[in-house]
Design a protein around this motif. Structure first.
Motif, PDB file in Angstrom:
ATOM      1  N   ASP A   1       0.826  -1.212   0.000  1.00  0.00           N
ATOM      2  CA  ASP A   1       0.000   0.000   0.000  1.00  0.00           C
ATOM      3  C   ASP A   1       0.858   1.259   0.000  1.00  0.00           C
ATOM      4  O   ASP A   1       0.567   2.232  -0.705  1.00  0.00           O
ATOM      5  CB  ASP A   1      -0.908   0.034   1.220  1.00  0.00           C
ATOM      6  CG  ASP A   1      -1.987  -1.018   1.192  1.00  0.00           C
ATOM      7  OD1 ASP A   1      -1.905  -1.937   0.355  1.00  0.00           O
ATOM      8  OD2 ASP A   1      -2.916  -0.940   2.013  1.00  0.00           O
ATOM      9  N   ARG A   2       1.926   1.254   0.804  1.00  0.00           N
ATOM     10  CA  ARG A   2       2.752   2.462   0.914  1.00  0.00           C
ATOM     11  C   ARG A   2       3.484   2.766  -0.391  1.00  0.00           C
ATOM     12  O   ARG A   2       3.737   3.929  -0.699  1.00  0.00           O
ATOM     13  CB  ARG A   2       3.766   2.320   2.051  1.00  0.00           C
ATOM     14  CG  ARG A   2       3.188   2.261   3.449  1.00  0.00           C
ATOM     15  CD  ARG A   2       2.473   3.546   3.856  1.00  0.00           C
ATOM     16  NE  ARG A   2       1.094   3.555   3.387  1.00  0.00           N
ATOM     17  CZ  ARG A   2       0.088   2.994   4.030  1.00  0.00           C
ATOM     18  NH1 ARG A   2       0.306   2.370   5.169  1.00  0.00           N
ATOM     19  NH2 ARG A   2      -1.135   3.063   3.542  1.00  0.00           N
TER      20      ARG A   2
ATOM     21  N   ASP B   1       0.887   4.599  -2.291  1.00  0.00           N
ATOM     22  CA  ASP B   1       0.657   5.904  -1.673  1.00  0.00           C
ATOM     23  C   ASP B   1       1.750   6.892  -2.067  1.00  0.00           C
ATOM     24  O   ASP B   1       1.474   8.061  -2.359  1.00  0.00           O
ATOM     25  CB  ASP B   1       0.622   5.777  -0.148  1.00  0.00           C
ATOM     26  CG  ASP B   1      -0.624   5.073   0.367  1.00  0.00           C
ATOM     27  OD1 ASP B   1      -1.642   5.070  -0.356  1.00  0.00           O
ATOM     28  OD2 ASP B   1      -0.570   4.532   1.485  1.00  0.00           O
ATOM     29  N   SER B   2       2.996   6.429  -2.052  1.00  0.00           N
ATOM     30  CA  SER B   2       4.104   7.317  -2.402  1.00  0.00           C
ATOM     31  C   SER B   2       4.029   7.773  -3.847  1.00  0.00           C
ATOM     32  O   SER B   2       4.510   8.860  -4.190  1.00  0.00           O
ATOM     33  CB  SER B   2       5.443   6.610  -2.151  1.00  0.00           C
ATOM     34  OG  SER B   2       5.660   6.419  -0.768  1.00  0.00           O
TER      35      SER B   2
END
Length: 218
Positions: free
Chosen positions: A135-136, A139-140
């Motif tokens: 997920d990150r 997101d980034s």
């Protein structure tokens, strides 16, 4: 600023293009960036080197999982630099490293018209890692995504390909409406088991077309 990987100083250049087009800032130096090996066009499912569909993907097409994945791509090879990156990101829990490949993911998925569906972590693994690494990454890159799957407390790591193929019900549908087309995203593609087990659940819920993208092809 300093390189996120080697901590050496980097010159920061701000251009009109970066301001008006919201380009993502480079966070690693040229030397560290050069250590990563891009995946060249190969297998149309997993980007393994060679011409046409690789032996692994051909073998999958002889199983009950045949035809689940319509197309796919991996962005990088699992070389020494990438192995060190994953260790620092996932196991040393250096969450800022989610930004290292943000521009690559943005370029690959920004114009994607289908729903991006991350491969989820199970609850125990999430507590251990402290953050959902897949997920990150998205997101980034400022990419929208939707979770359609949940994962049981069964790890695939360390299992042989045949053991993975024999597993059932690793993932389940979380009840959210499913579209006709999705793109499954994961950080690392190894045997292809994770992607196909997840794809099977989505197909059973009515998804017509499934493409995959992985950051790394082992």
């Amino acid at each position: 600023m300093n390189c996120y990987l080697c901590d050496q100083g980097m010159s920061t250049q701000v251009s009109w293009r970066s301001i008006f087009f919201n380009e993502l800032q480079e966070v690693v130096c040229l030397r560290c960036r050069a250590g990563f090996e891009p995946a060249v066009p190969g297998c149309p499912i997993c980007s393994a080197p060679g011409e046409g569909k690789c032996a692994d993907c051909c073998e999958w097409e002889t199983t009950e999982y045949a035809g689940l994945i319509d197309a796919g791509k991996s962005l990088y090879r699992y070389n020494t630099a990438m192995k060190e990156y994953l260790h620092q990101y996932k196991f040393l829990k250096d969450i800022v490293l989610s930004q290292v490949f943000a521009a690559d993911l943005r370029e690959a998925l920004y114009k994607q018209q289908t729903m991006i569906v991350p491969i989820p972590m199970n609850g125990n693994k999430l507590k251990e890692r402290t953050f959902p690494q897949v997920d990150r990454l998205l997101d980034s890159a400022a990419l929208p995504y939707t979770h359609l799957l949940e994962k049981k407390e069964i790890g695939l790591g360390g299992k042989s390909k045949s053991d993975r193929m024999a597993l059932q019900d690793i993932f389940w549908w979380n009840g959210h409406p499913v579209p006709e087309k999705v793109l499954l995203f994961d950080d690392l593609y190894t045997t292809g088991s994770t992607m196909r087990l997840a794809a099977q659940v989505l197909k059973d819920q009515g998804v017509k077309e499934i493409k995959i993208l992985s950051l790394i092809r082992a």
